[in-house]
Motif scaffolding. Structure first.
Motif, PDB file in Angstrom:
ATOM      1  N   ALA A   1      52.465 -37.156  27.597  1.00  0.00           N
ATOM      2  CA  ALA A   1      52.631 -36.222  26.635  1.00  0.00           C
ATOM      3  C   ALA A   1      51.337 -36.185  25.791  1.00  0.00           C
ATOM      4  O   ALA A   1      50.726 -35.333  25.109  1.00  0.00           O
ATOM      5  N   GLN A   2      50.862 -37.634  25.589  1.00  0.00           N
ATOM      6  CA  GLN A   2      49.678 -37.827  24.824  1.00  0.00           C
ATOM      7  C   GLN A   2      48.407 -37.024  25.728  1.00  0.00           C
ATOM      8  O   GLN A   2      47.783 -36.135  24.863  1.00  0.00           O
ATOM      9  N   LEU A   3      48.346 -37.179  26.959  1.00  0.00           N
ATOM     10  CA  LEU A   3      47.524 -36.410  27.636  1.00  0.00           C
ATOM     11  C   LEU A   3      47.487 -34.759  27.627  1.00  0.00           C
ATOM     12  O   LEU A   3      46.416 -34.094  27.491  1.00  0.00           O
ATOM     13  N   ARG A   4      48.673 -34.236  27.813  1.00  0.00           N
ATOM     14  CA  ARG A   4      48.919 -32.968  27.593  1.00  0.00           C
ATOM     15  C   ARG A   4      48.348 -32.327  26.358  1.00  0.00           C
ATOM     16  O   ARG A   4      47.745 -31.206  26.348  1.00  0.00           O
ATOM     17  N   HIS A   5      48.632 -32.902  25.364  1.00  0.00           N
ATOM     18  CA  HIS A   5      48.226 -32.650  23.881  1.00  0.00           C
ATOM     19  C   HIS A   5      46.728 -32.556  24.041  1.00  0.00           C
ATOM     20  O   HIS A   5      46.143 -31.587  23.514  1.00  0.00           O
ATOM     21  N   LEU A   6      46.093 -33.596  24.553  1.00  0.00           N
ATOM     22  CA  LEU A   6      44.400 -33.369  24.598  1.00  0.00           C
ATOM     23  C   LEU A   6      44.095 -32.138  25.357  1.00  0.00           C
ATOM     24  O   LEU A   6      43.018 -31.767  24.742  1.00  0.00           O
ATOM     25  N   LEU A   7      44.567 -32.162  26.515  1.00  0.00           N
ATOM     26  CA  LEU A   7      44.224 -31.027  27.391  1.00  0.00           C
ATOM     27  C   LEU A   7      44.565 -29.599  26.753  1.00  0.00           C
ATOM     28  O   LEU A   7      44.119 -28.632  27.670  1.00  0.00           O
ATOM     29  N   GLU A   8      45.428 -29.653  26.000  1.00  0.00           N
ATOM     30  CA  GLU A   8      45.835 -28.403  25.336  1.00  0.00           C
ATOM     31  C   GLU A   8      44.532 -27.861  24.323  1.00  0.00           C
ATOM     32  O   GLU A   8      44.826 -26.541  23.709  1.00  0.00           O
ATOM     33  N   GLN A   9      43.708 -28.511  24.128  1.00  0.00           N
ATOM     34  CA  GLN A   9      42.616 -28.331  23.236  1.00  0.00           C
ATOM     35  C   GLN A   9      41.698 -27.129  23.472  1.00  0.00           C
ATOM     36  O   GLN A   9      40.992 -27.471  24.520  1.00  0.00           O
ATOM     37  N   GLY A  10      41.695 -26.108  23.081  1.00  0.00           N
ATOM     38  CA  GLY A  10      40.847 -24.999  23.215  1.00  0.00           C
ATOM     39  C   GLY A  10      40.273 -25.063  24.447  1.00  0.00           C
ATOM     40  O   GLY A  10      40.636 -25.114  25.575  1.00  0.00           O
ATOM     41  N   ASP A  11      38.978 -24.808  24.561  1.00  0.00           N
ATOM     42  CA  ASP A  11      37.917 -24.877  25.778  1.00  0.00           C
ATOM     43  C   ASP A  11      37.782 -26.165  26.593  1.00  0.00           C
ATOM     44  O   ASP A  11      38.224 -27.171  25.756  1.00  0.00           O
ATOM     45  N   LYS A  12      37.155 -25.904  27.664  1.00  0.00           N
ATOM     46  CA  LYS A  12      36.735 -27.268  28.424  1.00  0.00           C
ATOM     47  C   LYS A  12      36.066 -28.441  27.671  1.00  0.00           C
ATOM     48  O   LYS A  12      36.393 -29.430  27.637  1.00  0.00           O
ATOM     49  N   HIS A  13      34.820 -27.718  26.939  1.00  0.00           N
ATOM     50  CA  HIS A  13      34.138 -28.685  25.968  1.00  0.00           C
ATOM     51  C   HIS A  13      35.079 -29.585  24.941  1.00  0.00           C
ATOM     52  O   HIS A  13      34.832 -30.814  24.872  1.00  0.00           O
ATOM     53  N   ALA A  14      35.707 -28.572  24.239  1.00  0.00           N
ATOM     54  CA  ALA A  14      36.715 -29.170  23.139  1.00  0.00           C
ATOM     55  C   ALA A  14      37.536 -30.356  23.797  1.00  0.00           C
ATOM     56  O   ALA A  14      37.971 -31.285  23.274  1.00  0.00           O
ATOM     57  N   GLN A  15      38.203 -29.861  25.143  1.00  0.00           N
ATOM     58  CA  GLN A  15      39.184 -30.896  25.901  1.00  0.00           C
ATOM     59  C   GLN A  15      38.390 -32.024  26.006  1.00  0.00           C
ATOM     60  O   GLN A  15      38.809 -33.068  25.902  1.00  0.00           O
ATOM     61  N   SER A  16      37.120 -31.765  26.703  1.00  0.00           N
ATOM     62  CA  SER A  16      36.412 -33.227  27.230  1.00  0.00           C
ATOM     63  C   SER A  16      36.058 -33.808  25.684  1.00  0.00           C
ATOM     64  O   SER A  16      36.374 -35.510  25.855  1.00  0.00           O
ATOM     65  N   ASP A  17      35.736 -33.474  24.758  1.00  0.00           N
ATOM     66  CA  ASP A  17      35.321 -34.130  23.626  1.00  0.00           C
ATOM     67  C   ASP A  17      36.833 -34.737  22.826  1.00  0.00           C
ATOM     68  O   ASP A  17      36.548 -36.067  22.539  1.00  0.00           O
ATOM     69  N   ALA A  18      37.726 -34.030  22.939  1.00  0.00           N
ATOM     70  CA  ALA A  18      39.123 -34.681  22.784  1.00  0.00           C
ATOM     71  C   ALA A  18      39.582 -35.836  23.426  1.00  0.00           C
ATOM     72  O   ALA A  18      40.008 -36.954  22.666  1.00  0.00           O
ATOM     73  N   VAL A  19      39.398 -35.850  24.669  1.00  0.00           N
ATOM     74  CA  VAL A  19      39.728 -36.896  25.486  1.00  0.00           C
ATOM     75  C   VAL A  19      38.689 -38.085  25.381  1.00  0.00           C
ATOM     76  O   VAL A  19      39.361 -39.016  25.419  1.00  0.00           O
ATOM     77  N   GLN A  20      37.463 -37.711  25.185  1.00  0.00           N
ATOM     78  CA  GLN A  20      36.501 -38.806  24.954  1.00  0.00           C
ATOM     79  C   GLN A  20      36.989 -39.556  23.684  1.00  0.00           C
ATOM     80  O   GLN A  20      36.960 -40.832  23.602  1.00  0.00           O
ATOM     81  N   THR A  21      37.040 -38.904  22.576  1.00  0.00           N
ATOM     82  CA  THR A  21      37.526 -39.514  21.286  1.00  0.00           C
ATOM     83  C   THR A  21      38.517 -40.311  21.533  1.00  0.00           C
ATOM     84  O   THR A  21      38.955 -41.338  20.783  1.00  0.00           O
ATOM     85  N   PHE A  22      39.772 -39.816  22.229  1.00  0.00           N
ATOM     86  CA  PHE A  22      41.084 -40.393  22.342  1.00  0.00           C
ATOM     87  C   PHE A  22      40.743 -41.650  23.041  1.00  0.00           C
ATOM     88  O   PHE A  22      41.397 -42.770  22.583  1.00  0.00           O
ATOM     89  N   LEU A  23      39.872 -41.617  24.125  1.00  0.00           N
ATOM     90  CA  LEU A  23      39.736 -42.647  24.992  1.00  0.00           C
ATOM     91  C   LEU A  23      38.790 -43.982  24.225  1.00  0.00           C
ATOM     92  O   LEU A  23      39.541 -45.113  24.239  1.00  0.00           O
ATOM     93  N   LEU A  24      38.183 -43.608  23.448  1.00  0.00           N
ATOM     94  CA  LEU A  24      37.207 -44.513  22.429  1.00  0.00           C
ATOM     95  C   LEU A  24      38.217 -45.032  21.636  1.00  0.00           C
ATOM     96  O   LEU A  24      37.990 -46.395  21.136  1.00  0.00           O
ATOM     97  N   GLY A  25      39.290 -44.463  21.084  1.00  0.00           N
ATOM     98  CA  GLY A  25      40.324 -45.061  20.315  1.00  0.00           C
ATOM     99  C   GLY A  25      40.879 -45.992  21.024  1.00  0.00           C
ATOM    100  O   GLY A  25      41.499 -47.168  20.281  1.00  0.00           O
ATOM    101  N   ILE A  26      41.448 -45.784  22.060  1.00  0.00           N
ATOM    102  CA  ILE A  26      42.252 -46.517  23.132  1.00  0.00           C
ATOM    103  C   ILE A  26      41.321 -48.110  23.195  1.00  0.00           C
ATOM    104  O   ILE A  26      41.861 -49.018  23.099  1.00  0.00           O
ATOM    105  N   LYS A  27      39.881 -47.650  23.506  1.00  0.00           N
ATOM    106  CA  LYS A  27      39.300 -48.890  23.839  1.00  0.00           C
ATOM    107  C   LYS A  27      38.998 -49.588  22.580  1.00  0.00           C
ATOM    108  O   LYS A  27      39.203 -50.945  22.566  1.00  0.00           O
ATOM    109  N   ALA A  28      38.919 -49.172  21.406  1.00  0.00           N
ATOM    110  CA  ALA A  28      38.997 -49.931  20.139  1.00  0.00           C
ATOM    111  C   ALA A  28      40.265 -50.759  19.914  1.00  0.00           C
ATOM    112  O   ALA A  28      40.259 -51.792  19.331  1.00  0.00           O
TER     113      ALA A  28
END
Length: 119
Positions: A60-87
């Motif tokens: 469900a978390q992934l789906r929310h991220l992948l629903e973000q606008g265009d592919k570039h926005a999705q990529s940025d959202a996924v990267q930000t999310f993964l950096l949060g997981i890493k932290a």
């Protein structure tokens, strides 16, 4: 490539790939007749989903991220999310290292108590 080949390449089951399509995690691939044709981009996304699941990230978390606008926005959202997981993982590691230090102190304390009792 066909779904069977995509399953072999990603290590996912055909059922899982279809589920990810149904849940909107990946866009329905192009079709050739009645066969789904997966692109290299689809394979990369499936591998990302597989890796995220292995890290304990909810679909469900992934789906929310992948629903973000265009592919570039999705990529940025996924990267930000993964950096949060890493932290969060790094914070957990730090907390565990602190607990290990406390355990070591407790073990040393027990050892000195034992030696005092035996003398």
């Amino acid at each position: 490539m066909y779904i069977g080949q995509a399953a072999k390449q990603t290590g996912l089951s055909i059922k899982a790939i279809r589920l990810y399509e149904a849940w909107g995690l990946i866009e329905p691939p192009a079709r050739q007749g009645r066969y789904r044709i997966y692109s290299p981009a689809d394979i990369r996304l499936l591998l990302l989903i597989k890796e995220a699941k292995a890290l304990g990230i909810k679909l469900a978390q992934l789906r929310h991220l992948l629903e973000q606008g265009d592919k570039h926005a999705q990529s940025d959202a996924v990267q930000t999310f993964l950096l949060g997981i890493k932290a969060d993982f790094l914070r957990q590691i730090s907390e565990l290292e602190h607990k290990v230090t406390q355990l070591d102190a407790c073990i040393v304390g027990l050892a000195s108590c034992e030696s005092q009792l035996l003398s």
